[in-house]
Design a protein around this motif. Sequence first.
Motif, PDB file in Angstrom:
ATOM      1  N   MET A  72       0.800  -1.227   0.000  1.00 40.58           N
ATOM      2  CA  MET A  72       0.000   0.000   0.000  1.00 40.58           C
ATOM      3  C   MET A  72       0.827   1.270   0.000  1.00 40.58           C
ATOM      4  O   MET A  72       0.298   2.359   0.198  1.00 40.58           O
ATOM      5  CB  MET A  72      -0.944  -0.012   1.202  1.00 40.58           C
ATOM      6  N   LEU A  73       2.134   1.154  -0.221  1.00 38.82           N
ATOM      7  CA  LEU A  73       2.977   2.335  -0.256  1.00 38.82           C
ATOM      8  C   LEU A  73       2.677   3.193  -1.486  1.00 38.82           C
ATOM      9  O   LEU A  73       2.090   2.715  -2.466  1.00 38.82           O
ATOM     10  CB  LEU A  73       4.460   1.938  -0.264  1.00 38.82           C
ATOM     11  N   HIS A  74       3.086   4.455  -1.413  1.00 37.39           N
ATOM     12  CA  HIS A  74       2.995   5.360  -2.558  1.00 37.39           C
ATOM     13  C   HIS A  74       4.403   5.805  -2.930  1.00 37.39           C
ATOM     14  O   HIS A  74       5.209   6.119  -2.043  1.00 37.39           O
ATOM     15  CB  HIS A  74       2.201   6.624  -2.205  1.00 37.39           C
ATOM     16  N   PHE A  75       4.664   5.881  -4.228  1.00 35.93           N
ATOM     17  CA  PHE A  75       5.953   6.361  -4.705  1.00 35.93           C
ATOM     18  C   PHE A  75       5.734   7.396  -5.795  1.00 35.93           C
ATOM     19  O   PHE A  75       5.001   7.149  -6.758  1.00 35.93           O
ATOM     20  CB  PHE A  75       6.803   5.208  -5.247  1.00 35.93           C
ATOM     21  N   THR A  76       6.392   8.530  -5.662  1.00 33.07           N
ATOM     22  CA  THR A  76       6.286   9.552  -6.692  1.00 33.07           C
ATOM     23  C   THR A  76       6.894   9.049  -7.999  1.00 33.07           C
ATOM     24  O   THR A  76       6.412   9.390  -9.088  1.00 33.07           O
ATOM     25  CB  THR A  76       6.987  10.843  -6.229  1.00 33.07           C
ATOM     26  N   GLN A  77       7.932   8.239  -7.896  1.00 30.78           N
ATOM     27  CA  GLN A  77       8.585   7.686  -9.082  1.00 30.78           C
ATOM     28  C   GLN A  77       7.593   6.942  -9.972  1.00 30.78           C
ATOM     29  O   GLN A  77       7.453   7.232 -11.167  1.00 30.78           O
ATOM     30  CB  GLN A  77       9.707   6.741  -8.643  1.00 30.78           C
ATOM     31  N   THR A  78       6.882   5.971  -9.407  1.00 29.65           N
ATOM     32  CA  THR A  78       5.986   5.146 -10.219  1.00 29.65           C
ATOM     33  C   THR A  78       4.646   5.836 -10.489  1.00 29.65           C
ATOM     34  O   THR A  78       4.029   5.596 -11.522  1.00 29.65           O
ATOM     35  CB  THR A  78       5.754   3.782  -9.561  1.00 29.65           C
ATOM     36  N   VAL A 122       7.986  15.494  -1.984  1.00 30.05           N
ATOM     37  CA  VAL A 122       7.737  14.190  -1.358  1.00 30.05           C
ATOM     38  C   VAL A 122       7.927  13.088  -2.399  1.00 30.05           C
ATOM     39  O   VAL A 122       7.394  13.161  -3.511  1.00 30.05           O
ATOM     40  CB  VAL A 122       6.315  14.136  -0.774  1.00 30.05           C
ATOM     41  N   THR A 123       8.665  12.054  -2.030  1.00 27.76           N
ATOM     42  CA  THR A 123       8.929  10.956  -2.961  1.00 27.76           C
ATOM     43  C   THR A 123       8.368   9.616  -2.502  1.00 27.76           C
ATOM     44  O   THR A 123       8.353   8.670  -3.284  1.00 27.76           O
ATOM     45  CB  THR A 123      10.445  10.798  -3.198  1.00 27.76           C
ATOM     46  N   GLN A 124       7.894   9.516  -1.251  1.00 26.37           N
ATOM     47  CA  GLN A 124       7.390   8.230  -0.761  1.00 26.37           C
ATOM     48  C   GLN A 124       6.458   8.448   0.421  1.00 26.37           C
ATOM     49  O   GLN A 124       6.704   9.313   1.260  1.00 26.37           O
ATOM     50  CB  GLN A 124       8.560   7.347  -0.338  1.00 26.37           C
ATOM     51  N   ILE A 125       5.385   7.647   0.474  1.00 27.08           N
ATOM     52  CA  ILE A 125       4.480   7.610   1.626  1.00 27.08           C
ATOM     53  C   ILE A 125       4.482   6.194   2.177  1.00 27.08           C
ATOM     54  O   ILE A 125       4.209   5.233   1.453  1.00 27.08           O
ATOM     55  CB  ILE A 125       3.035   7.994   1.241  1.00 27.08           C
ATOM     56  N   GLY A 126       4.754   6.056   3.464  1.00 30.56           N
ATOM     57  CA  GLY A 126       4.842   4.742   4.083  1.00 30.56           C
ATOM     58  C   GLY A 126       6.263   4.204   3.993  1.00 30.56           C
ATOM     59  O   GLY A 126       7.089   4.713   3.227  1.00 30.56           O
ATOM     60  N   ASP A 127       6.552   3.161   4.788  1.00 29.68           N
ATOM     61  CA  ASP A 127       7.908   2.614   4.795  1.00 29.68           C
ATOM     62  C   ASP A 127       7.866   1.095   4.875  1.00 29.68           C
ATOM     63  O   ASP A 127       6.830   0.472   4.642  1.00 29.68           O
ATOM     64  CB  ASP A 127       8.725   3.224   5.931  1.00 29.68           C
ATOM     65  N   GLN A 132       6.113  -4.901   4.677  1.00 38.54           N
ATOM     66  CA  GLN A 132       6.333  -6.255   5.172  1.00 38.54           C
ATOM     67  C   GLN A 132       5.167  -6.844   5.964  1.00 38.54           C
ATOM     68  O   GLN A 132       5.255  -7.947   6.464  1.00 38.54           O
ATOM     69  CB  GLN A 132       7.592  -6.259   6.058  1.00 38.54           C
ATOM     70  N   ARG A 133       4.053  -6.146   6.071  1.00 37.25           N
ATOM     71  CA  ARG A 133       2.938  -6.660   6.872  1.00 37.25           C
ATOM     72  C   ARG A 133       2.084  -7.642   6.074  1.00 37.25           C
ATOM     73  O   ARG A 133       2.161  -7.714   4.840  1.00 37.25           O
ATOM     74  CB  ARG A 133       2.073  -5.506   7.323  1.00 37.25           C
ATOM     75  N   PRO A 134       1.231  -8.405   6.742  1.00 33.81           N
ATOM     76  CA  PRO A 134       0.314  -9.309   6.037  1.00 33.81           C
ATOM     77  C   PRO A 134      -0.703  -8.510   5.209  1.00 33.81           C
ATOM     78  O   PRO A 134      -0.967  -7.334   5.475  1.00 33.81           O
ATOM     79  CB  PRO A 134      -0.382 -10.068   7.176  1.00 33.81           C
ATOM     80  N   PRO A 208      18.659   6.900  -2.707  1.00 31.63           N
ATOM     81  CA  PRO A 208      17.733   6.024  -1.990  1.00 31.63           C
ATOM     82  C   PRO A 208      17.452   6.528  -0.587  1.00 31.63           C
ATOM     83  O   PRO A 208      18.338   7.084   0.074  1.00 31.63           O
ATOM     84  CB  PRO A 208      18.474   4.684  -1.954  1.00 31.63           C
ATOM     85  N   ILE A 209      16.209   6.359  -0.145  1.00 30.82           N
ATOM     86  CA  ILE A 209      15.865   6.663   1.247  1.00 30.82           C
ATOM     87  C   ILE A 209      15.960   5.335   1.998  1.00 30.82           C
ATOM     88  O   ILE A 209      14.984   4.605   2.135  1.00 30.82           O
ATOM     89  CB  ILE A 209      14.461   7.278   1.343  1.00 30.82           C
ATOM     90  N   ARG A 210      17.148   5.014   2.443  1.00 28.43           N
ATOM     91  CA  ARG A 210      17.426   3.667   2.942  1.00 28.43           C
ATOM     92  C   ARG A 210      16.620   3.326   4.189  1.00 28.43           C
ATOM     93  O   ARG A 210      16.176   2.192   4.361  1.00 28.43           O
ATOM     94  CB  ARG A 210      18.924   3.502   3.204  1.00 28.43           C
ATOM     95  N   HIS A 211      16.426   4.280   5.076  1.00 24.41           N
ATOM     96  CA  HIS A 211      15.689   3.985   6.301  1.00 24.41           C
ATOM     97  C   HIS A 211      14.197   3.797   6.042  1.00 24.41           C
ATOM     98  O   HIS A 211      13.461   3.377   6.931  1.00 24.41           O
ATOM     99  CB  HIS A 211      15.895   5.092   7.338  1.00 24.41           C
ATOM    100  N   ALA A 212      13.754   4.075   4.801  1.00 25.79           N
ATOM    101  CA  ALA A 212      12.348   3.868   4.446  1.00 25.79           C
ATOM    102  C   ALA A 212      12.176   2.706   3.484  1.00 25.79           C
ATOM    103  O   ALA A 212      11.084   2.466   2.984  1.00 25.79           O
ATOM    104  CB  ALA A 212      11.774   5.143   3.826  1.00 25.79           C
ATOM    105  N   GLY A 213      13.260   1.967   3.200  1.00 26.23           N
ATOM    106  CA  GLY A 213      13.162   0.797   2.338  1.00 26.23           C
ATOM    107  C   GLY A 213      14.035   0.843   1.105  1.00 26.23           C
ATOM    108  O   GLY A 213      14.386  -0.182   0.538  1.00 26.23           O
TER     109      GLY A 213
END
Length: 445
Positions: A72-78, A122-127, A132-134, A208-213
């Motif tokens: 369910m993440l959001h990425f500005t890239q995609t 902003v480039t990403q929402i969620g991490d 990794q959740r179900p 890369p925003i490494r701490h966010a994935g």
Amino acid sequence: MAGHTSRPWRVERGGSARLIGLVLDFFRTNRDGDEPALLHGPSHLNDATVNGGRYSGRHFDLTGGWMDAGDMLHFTQTTAYATTVLELAARIDSAHRSELREEAAVGIRWLMKAHPAPNLFVTQIGDNRDHQRPFSNPALDDESPEPALSHRLAFHWGGGVGGDIGGKVAAALALAAAHSPEPDRSKLVTQARAWLEAGRRSGRATPPIRHAGGFYVVSNWRDSLALGAATLYRVTGEAPLLRLASRDLRRSNPAETLGYDDVAPLAAAEICGRLGGGPLGRRRTRHAACRFLRRNGREASRLAHRNAFGLDGPLTWGTTSSDTAAGAIAALSGRPAVAAGARDYLLGRNPWGASFVTGFGPRRPRRISSWASVFGPAKPRGAVVGGPAPRQEVRDQGLHPGGPLRRFDAAAVYEDNRRDYVTSEPALDYAANTILLLATLSRHR
């Protein structure tokens, strides 16, 4: 194979064009926020709180858009890439223009929110906690006891934004501006300029925003600036933009396959006039872009003729994306037979005899690696899964490919398996490239 006959084929008027509406259902399902979505209700209405930097702890309205893939993440890239491709497909395919632009508008509305303050892109929402959740229903997240899910974070690069994302967002907004009335047109152009200028100032790709994935990291960036400048030139007519687009295109690699990580073929096709608009600039500029596009088309043709099934992109994680993207470029460069082969590979003419689109074709996917699978098998409708991938690449993810189709898996593996997110997860770019391929083929019906 001797002694065997193939499955019967059906030929329909209009070919595979009706598949566009089906694949758009994937986008409609992955809508977020208050955007009316299939399967689920309003979701992630608390997005988002900025993580780090000058605006750390500030909340901005970043609801809406699309969830990227099976998570369910959001990425500005995609999001920017998929929106750009939907806008271009609408230009090409007049029969589906209205519904393509309607869906592209979901991406545009979110991209217009993604630069909410000076120097904040902003480039990403969620991490990774989301990643990794179900699987679950996104409409339940706002009540989650896990803060990372109920009140998601917005991530950004402290240096602004790289040329890769800046150029793609500029392209998406400029394409929307071209068919928008005032005052929306001016607002879109203003935002497109901001993203393009920020990307050009960075002189690099977004780190890369490494701490966010560390998701969707690319090395190319001039290709995106070329596309952003070319599409913005078409709206504004400002000659320096076209000079910049032409220069950045010359510095891009014509052997790369179209995708979120390399949009040089789209920049070339835009300047050459193959994407539903007239050619741009003087003869020398146009001819250079057309030569670039032809070289890219020849590469797709070369790959397609190296195998018995017409696969015209590299075998990789996301083979369906590279296959359909290369097919679209082949069609734009005047090779419709190669493009038709790419479509047929996607829909069942492959070693597995399987379609890689839910709800369409033989042995279609039913056990999708997506949050939407909690609503039942073969969900979401119209999803394009990753498809075959090198066996070692799947194993490198700690997965153990098998299943009823494994007898075909000499160099590659594909399995309709919810746990296998390499071969069975859908994504925005897979779906967008499929739509672009189908739109380009509509010219050759």
